[in-house]
Design an enzyme around this catalytic site. Structure first.
Site, mmCIF file in Angstrom:
data_model
loop_
_atom_site.group_PDB
_atom_site.id
_atom_site.type_symbol
_atom_site.label_atom_id
_atom_site.label_comp_id
_atom_site.label_asym_id
_atom_site.label_seq_id
_atom_site.Cartn_x
_atom_site.Cartn_y
_atom_site.Cartn_z
ATOM 1 N N HIS A 14 41.199 33.019 29.554
ATOM 2 C CA HIS A 14 40.065 33.779 30.074
ATOM 3 C C HIS A 14 40.307 35.260 29.786
ATOM 4 C CE1 HIS A 14 37.517 35.820 33.009
ATOM 5 N NE2 HIS A 14 36.787 34.710 33.065
ATOM 6 N N ASP A 16 39.866 38.073 31.324
ATOM 7 C CA ASP A 16 40.540 38.839 32.369
ATOM 8 C C ASP A 16 41.999 38.425 32.509
ATOM 9 O OD1 ASP A 16 38.196 40.225 32.992
ATOM 10 O OD2 ASP A 16 37.574 38.716 34.448
ATOM 11 N N LYS A 17 42.265 37.133 32.385
ATOM 12 C CA LYS A 17 43.651 36.666 32.503
ATOM 13 C C LYS A 17 44.478 37.088 31.288
ATOM 14 C CE LYS A 17 44.122 35.760 36.141
ATOM 15 N NZ LYS A 17 45.238 36.375 36.822
ATOM 16 N N GLU A 42 47.029 49.138 32.738
ATOM 17 C CA GLU A 42 45.719 48.490 32.729
ATOM 18 C C GLU A 42 45.361 48.112 31.291
ATOM 19 O OE1 GLU A 42 44.396 47.972 35.582
ATOM 20 O OE2 GLU A 42 45.360 49.468 36.874
ATOM 21 N N GLU A 55 49.855 54.591 33.702
ATOM 22 C CA GLU A 55 50.950 55.526 33.896
ATOM 23 C C GLU A 55 52.289 54.791 33.874
ATOM 24 O OE1 GLU A 55 47.254 56.288 35.094
ATOM 25 O OE2 GLU A 55 48.474 55.220 36.583
ATOM 26 N N LYS A 169 37.485 27.446 32.680
ATOM 27 C CA LYS A 169 37.340 27.688 34.109
ATOM 28 C C LYS A 169 37.206 26.347 34.822
ATOM 29 C CE LYS A 169 34.804 31.292 35.354
ATOM 30 N NZ LYS A 169 33.646 32.222 35.516
ATOM 31 N N PHE A 234 30.412 25.589 24.560
ATOM 32 C CA PHE A 234 31.250 26.739 24.883
ATOM 33 C C PHE A 234 32.177 26.954 23.684
ATOM 34 C CE2 PHE A 234 34.343 28.428 28.411
ATOM 35 C CZ PHE A 234 34.377 29.661 27.792
ATOM 36 N N ASP A 242 33.311 37.619 26.124
ATOM 37 C CA ASP A 242 33.129 38.440 27.320
ATOM 38 C C ASP A 242 34.313 39.394 27.410
ATOM 39 O OD1 ASP A 242 32.224 39.466 29.696
ATOM 40 O OD2 ASP A 242 32.793 37.728 30.908
ATOM 41 N N ALA A 243 34.064 40.647 27.724
ATOM 42 C CA ALA A 243 35.156 41.613 27.833
ATOM 43 C C ALA A 243 36.067 41.257 29.000
ATOM 44 C CB ALA A 243 34.591 43.022 28.015
ATOM 45 N N ARG A 248 40.908 41.673 37.600
ATOM 46 C CA ARG A 248 39.544 41.314 37.986
ATOM 47 C C ARG A 248 39.450 39.895 38.538
ATOM 48 N NH1 ARG A 248 34.699 43.082 33.996
ATOM 49 N NH2 ARG A 248 35.572 41.414 32.712
ATOM 50 N N LYS A 249 40.575 39.204 38.673
ATOM 51 C CA LYS A 249 40.550 37.835 39.196
ATOM 52 C C LYS A 249 41.513 37.716 40.382
ATOM 53 C CE LYS A 249 37.482 35.820 36.644
ATOM 54 N NZ LYS A 249 36.759 37.086 36.422
ATOM 55 N N LYS A 269 51.613 46.135 37.594
ATOM 56 C CA LYS A 269 52.191 47.076 38.552
ATOM 57 C C LYS A 269 53.657 46.738 38.816
ATOM 58 C CE LYS A 269 47.778 47.793 40.918
ATOM 59 N NZ LYS A 269 47.026 47.645 42.172
ATOM 60 N N LYS A 273 54.979 49.305 43.803
ATOM 61 C CA LYS A 273 53.598 49.263 44.257
ATOM 62 C C LYS A 273 53.459 48.133 45.270
ATOM 63 C CE LYS A 273 52.941 51.828 40.438
ATOM 64 N NZ LYS A 273 54.084 52.364 39.678
ATOM 65 N N ASP A 275 50.943 46.982 46.664
ATOM 66 C CA ASP A 275 49.864 46.038 46.344
ATOM 67 C C ASP A 275 50.450 44.717 45.874
ATOM 68 O OD1 ASP A 275 47.720 47.667 46.906
ATOM 69 O OD2 ASP A 275 47.448 48.344 44.852
#
Length: 392
Positions: A14, A16-17, A42, A55, A169, A234, A242-243, A248-249, A269, A273, A275
């Site tokens: 995918h 995003d992945k 990123e 960074e 998916k 598909f 798709d970008a 995002r997941k 990260k 961090k 997060d």
């Protein structure tokens, strides 16, 4: 009251992945060269293009070598995922690297020195969760969604003539009884990229036995409730279709919506961090609470302030299933683990290049060590005895 609950997963292909995998590949490069490196990488991917931003910080003698190694490592990661399409090929996409030096203001808050404890890399709140719906103490909907796609990826990579493409998916809706226990599947959706010559019947015949094998006995749905590539085809997939963006997941990464998620994503990260590291610590604590028999399910929240070492709050919720009072459990958790950023990193051995395998099929519900020494350390249940003793 019985109910139906749904979670989804997406494959390593995918878009995003793919970006999560690239960002974590960059992170692992830095941590291999310098375990105290700082990384916030990123990734953006689209047709025939991958772009890095963010960074980083490493010693001057290591930085140039790391930066030179990034492009070949990124291309190798994309190759491993399986992209050799005309409009997105691991050897041919345009690569741009805009990583730059970490802000001195952030570094000042995070670094230890002059008798100051190392602080959190940012403010934020993080959640961890565990329950008895599966052997790995994860919600069943997200666990089985992950497992289906992981198995299909293994089949695709083992067969050079596979009909399957990298992008896919899954989505599973399960029926829960009056006690909140999953008892069967209601609907299953699977969309998978495929070869241009593959038919709907070909794809359905390939994926149906995989899904049936992953689900518990008696849970498989009938043909009308198994929706395979419901749009009809598909063929165009991945960043060409798709970008993609890192982070995002986040619900796929965690609990499939069955538990809260904090404010930040994980991939790319470094473990200063919170997060990332405190979300891992929260899962570790919640899983050990359930594994210790102290609750049937448990939610943990941690919260931090940038530049401050100790968490500003620790919250435990056993949803009425606890063997001990939640307030007593909170005291035990704080006693059993140092929850400062450095304490978390040391307890879970997070300053190591262990992150690329986390980028697909969930950060949680895995097996400690499954991707090599030190990987998924937060999935270990080695705090059970300490917790049981602390509440005795």
């Amino acid at each position: 009251m019985s109910y139906i609950f749904t979670s989804e997963s997406v494959s390593e292909g995918h878009p995003d992945k793919l970006c999560d995998r690239v960002s974590d590949t960059v992170l692992d490069l830095f941590l291999t060269a310098e375990p105290e490196a700082r990384v916030a990488c990123e990734t953006f991917a689209t047709t025939n293009r991958v772009i890095l931003g963010g960074e980083v910080r490493a010693s001057a003698e290591k930085l140039a070598g790391i930066m030179a190694a990034i492009e070949p490592a990124v291309r190798a990661a994309v190759k491993d995922i399986g992209y050799e399409q005309d409009k997105f090929h691991h050897a041919h996409f345009e690569f741009q690297n805009y990583l730059h030096e970490q802000s001195a203001d952030i570094a000042m808050g995070v670094d230890s020195g002059n008798n100051k404890d190392e602080g959190a890399g940012d403010q934020g709140l993080m959640f961890g969760y565990a329950c008895r719906e599966t052997d790995v103490l994860m919600p069943a909907t997200i666990h089985y969604s992950h497992q289906i796609l992981k198995r299909l990826a293994e089949l695709r990579k083992s067969d050079p003539d596979s009909l399957l493409g990298p992008d896919s998916k899954s989505q599973i809706s399960l029926v829960y009884d009056d006690h909140g226990r999953p008892i069967g599947a209601h609907k299953i959706v699977l969309s998978t990229q495929h070869d241009k010559d593959a038919t709907q019947s070909d794809i359905r015949a390939l994926v149906t036995p995989v899904i049936a094998d992953i689900l518990p006995d008696g849970w498989m749905v009938g043909a009308d409730d198994l929706l395979v590539n419901p749009t009809g085809q598909f063929i165009i997939g991945g960043p060409d279709g798709d970008a993609g963006l890192t982070g995002r997941k986040i619900i796929v990464d965690t609990y499939g919506g069955a538990a809260p998620h904090g404010g930040g994503a994980f991939s790319g990260k470094d473990p200063t961090k919170v997060d990332r590291s405190a979300a891992y610590a929260s899962r570790y604590l919640a899983k050990n609470v359930v594994a210790a028999g102290l609750a049937e399910k448990c939610t943990i929240q941690l919260a931090y302030a940038i530049g401050v070492a100790q968490p500003v709050s620790l919250f435990a919720n056993t949803h009425g299933s606890g063997a001990v009072d939640d307030a007593r459990l909170q005291e035990a958790l704080a006693h059993c683990m140092d929850l400062t950023p450095r304490g978390i990193r040391q307890h879970l051995s997070l300053n190591a290049p262990i992150y690329a395998p986390t980028a697909a099929y969930g950060h949680f519900g895995r097996v400690a060590g499954e991707a090599g020494a030190g990987s998924f350390s937060w999935e270990a249940t080695n705090l059970v005895e300490a917790l049981q003793a602390a509440v005795a």
